[in-house]
Design an enzyme around this catalytic site. Structure first.
Site, short mmCIF file in Angstrom:
data_model
loop_
_atom_site.label_atom_id
_atom_site.label_comp_id
_atom_site.label_asym_id
_atom_site.label_seq_id
_atom_site.Cartn_x
_atom_site.Cartn_y
_atom_site.Cartn_z
N HIS A 64 0.88 -1.18 0.00
CA HIS A 64 0.00 0.00 0.00
C HIS A 64 0.91 1.23 0.00
O HIS A 64 1.11 1.87 1.03
CB HIS A 64 -0.87 -0.07 1.26
N CYS B 190 -3.66 9.85 5.15
CA CYS B 190 -2.56 10.33 6.00
C CYS B 190 -1.45 10.98 5.19
O CYS B 190 -0.29 11.00 5.62
CB CYS B 190 -2.00 9.18 6.84
#
Ligand code: SPV
Ligand code: MN
Length: 626
Positions: A250, A274
């Site tokens: 990821h 994030c």
């Protein structure tokens, strides 16, 4: 050679579509398609090739079926997901496992037989009166050693349209597979629709069959639950990578410019929402990908490709100042899908977009006006915090020239970063690969965000930012990372970034654009050009180097006081984190490699020794330059 399912497929598919399917001499595909038709009972089946006419058909039908609405600007459309379908749903996403199969503390698992029975029950007859689409994509550049083929069957034109923007076409590549079963199959149905929205929300399920490498998804439309080749295929790709000795992650991939014409490539693992996309989009640098990467060792180097060819990005705070390139792509004619934003007179609005949000319009909750409350009395925001845009990477001006290179790009550094308000310094480099994998990747924690349903702001274990997708025993997954650089003379450097560190009064210690300075520092470190200070948790930058980079990159002054405040080592918090992380790896994971505990213990010893000499908060000046 005729296959068992041929007669059935002949009776169900119109000749033109049958021909497209039969051109693929693949027995597993015929079984998968025949089974899906028999289960879901669509009125018709449309087989899409890479032909522009087929792709245009999908786009047109997305509008005709009402799944997308045309917006004022040419090529722009919008889509709404239901109020309880605004993010990935971990609760109802499960691996289907054989009795005794162990995975560890990832998303849930359920008995394969029972799970199949349940979800196939929900899929039974789910496409009655509707059209089923069959689509083929290449995950990774076409005809590359990295790439995996994928097949999706869905009754959602929005899902199929999103995939056009997000993945490389794969029908032609599929032909080269012959009768190989090595590809990923996804079957999705939106289920019963009311006003175009999945209605049976309590029967929403996303189940990943680890044995047959098939994913089933039903009664949901949110792309993270339905677009087969994003997170659904990631879970299967991690198993394939484990078998074949590479990594499926990821991670963003980006090129960072150094002095002269130099470009150094980085991958970066950040949990959802994030800062992954905004890092990959830093102005002046180049993007290869913003979400998913395959990494392989090739000729003594680590190389990476972007699994995708588009972005399904969070739209909140995309504005001309902070995200000028995405802003430009979203505000000129071209193919863009907006999801879960506010629409007024054919114009999309979102929070932090830099334009005034009108007092009324239409959003995922229906007609909306300022002050609207949901059934629980909570205010309905004009655009959902997880509202998104979907675009092709090639519509951005900063796409890296090597983004489609079938050999990938060489990786100089790997970044791990979470949403951590109180522990890690903003930027540090690990002592070596093992130290980085263990104390940065495998120790990552992050506060939850709106990208998944449930409470936000809760600190959660997030190893490699991949916890929701790991589909092999967690210890084994970390061991694969440790082993990955074996035989590589100069492995990528590992960095930890924390964009979310706060002062005691709650304010962020860094501005949004400071991350640009951090990646420039990493670039210089990879190229051996800057010194650093050795602290118990890693190497941190010298003030003078950051001050120079702040000036060069952001034209800002970076004071010694700001540096000390940001880079002060918070010993108590770091020790508390070690306690949490060690406990999880000891009590919740059965197959943790022993070296993980050894490396954490060494870190603890360093922190305790530093505390004995300097106390609980230690200014960088207490440590020596190395
Ligand atoms: C994420 O949440 O990490 C995303 C969007 O990239 S999705 O997984 O598709 O929901
Ligand atoms: Mn993601």
């Amino acid at each position: 050679m005729p296959h068992r399912y041929d007669d059935y497929l002949k009776s169900e598919l119109a000749p033109v579509h049958l021909e497209k399917l039969m051109a693929l001499e693949n027995p597993k595909l015929r079984r998968f398609v025949a089974d899906a038709i028999e289960l879901c009972r669509p009125a018709s089946v449309y087989v899409c090739t890479d032909d522009p006419d087929d792709i245009a058909y999908v786009r047109r039908r997305a509008i005709e079926t009402g799944e997308e609405q045309r917006l004022a600007m040419a090529g722009h459309t919008c889509h709404f997901d239901g109020p309880t379908d605004q993010g990935r749903d971990r609760e109802v996403t499960k691996y289907l496992v054989e009795p005794g199969e162990y995975l560890g503390p990832t998303i849930g698992a359920t008995d394969r037989r029972e799970g199949l029975k349940e979800i196939r029950g929900y899929l039974r007859g789910s496409m009655t009166g509707r059209e089923m689409l069959l689509r083929f994509f290449s995950l990774g550049p076409v005809n590359s050693v990295f790439s995996i083929s994928g097949v999706q069957m869905t009754d959602s034109f929005y899902v199929a349209h999103s995939e056009d923007l997000l993945y490389r076409p794969g029908y032609e590549q599929f032909k080269t597979l012959g009768d190989s079963p090595e590809y990923i199959c996804v079957l999705h149905s939106s289920g019963r629709l009311v006003n175009g929205v999945s209605a049976d929300v309590d029967r929403k399920r996303i189940y990943i069959d680890l044995k047959d490498e098939e994913v089933y998804s039903v009664n949901t439309q949110y792309a993270g639950n339905t677009v087969g080749f994003k997170k659904l295929a990631l879970r299967l790709a991690i198993r394939k990578a484990d078998r074949e000795d590479w990594l499926s992650e990821h991670m963003l991939i980006m090129g960072v410019k150094g002095p002269g014409d130099r470009t150094t490539y980085f991958t970066g693992a950040f949990p959802s929402a994030c800062g992954k996309t905004s890092t990959a989009m830093l102005p002046g640098e180049t993007i290869v990908g913003d979400d998913l990467a395959y990494l392989r060792r090739i000729a003594g180097e680590v190389r990476a490709v972007n699994v995708e060819s588009g972005i399904f990005g969070i739209i909140r705070d995309v504005n001309p100042q902070d995200d000028p390139i995405i802003w430009a792509a979203l505000t000129r004619p071209g193919e863009v899908i907006f999801s879960n934003v506010l629409i007024r007179d054919g114009v999309p609005y979102w929070e932090g977009g830099g334009r005034e949000i009108p007092d009324e319009g239409v959003n995922y909750s229906g007609a909306w006006r300022h002050g609207k409350k949901d059934e629980k009395g909570n205010e309905v925001r004009p655009s959902h915090p997880n509202a998104r845009y979907t675009i092709r990477l090639k519509d951005l001006t900063n796409l890296d020239p090597r983004a489609d290179d079938p050999h990938g790009v060489p990786v100089g550094g790997v970044i791990f970063g979470g949403r951590d308000s109180d522990t890690w310094v903003p930027l540090q480099q690990s002592f070596d690969w093992t130290h980085g994998v263990i104390t940065m990747g495998a120790s990552l924690e992050s506060e939850t965000t709106a990208a998944t349903l449930g409470k936000t702001g809760v600190r959660a274990f997030q190893p490699m930012s991949n916890i929701d997708f790991v589909s092999i025993p967690l210890g084994r997954y970390v061991q694969n990372h440790l082993d990955f650089v074996m035989g590589i003379d100069t492995p990528p450097l590992i960095f930890a970034a924390n964009y979310f560190l706060k002062r005691k009064d709650g304010g962020y210690l860094n501005g949004m654009s400071d991350k640009h300075v951090w990646v420039k520092w990493m670039e210089r470190r990879v190229n051996g050009e800057l010194d650093a200070i050795r602290t118990p948790t890693g190497f941190i930058p010298l003030h003078e180097d950051l001050a120079r980079l702040f000036d060069e990159v952001l034209h800002k002054t970076y004071t010694p006081d700001a540096y000390v405040e940001q880079f002060t080592l918070r010993v108590r918090e770091n020790l508390a984190k070690l306690d949490r992380i060690e406990t999880i790896w000891r009590t919740e994971v059965e197959d943790t490699p022993e070296v993980l505990f050894e490396v954490l213990a060494e870190q603890r010893k360093r922190l305790e020794a530093a505390r004995a000499r300097h106390g609980d908060t230690i200014s960088p000046s207490a440590f020596t330059q190395k």
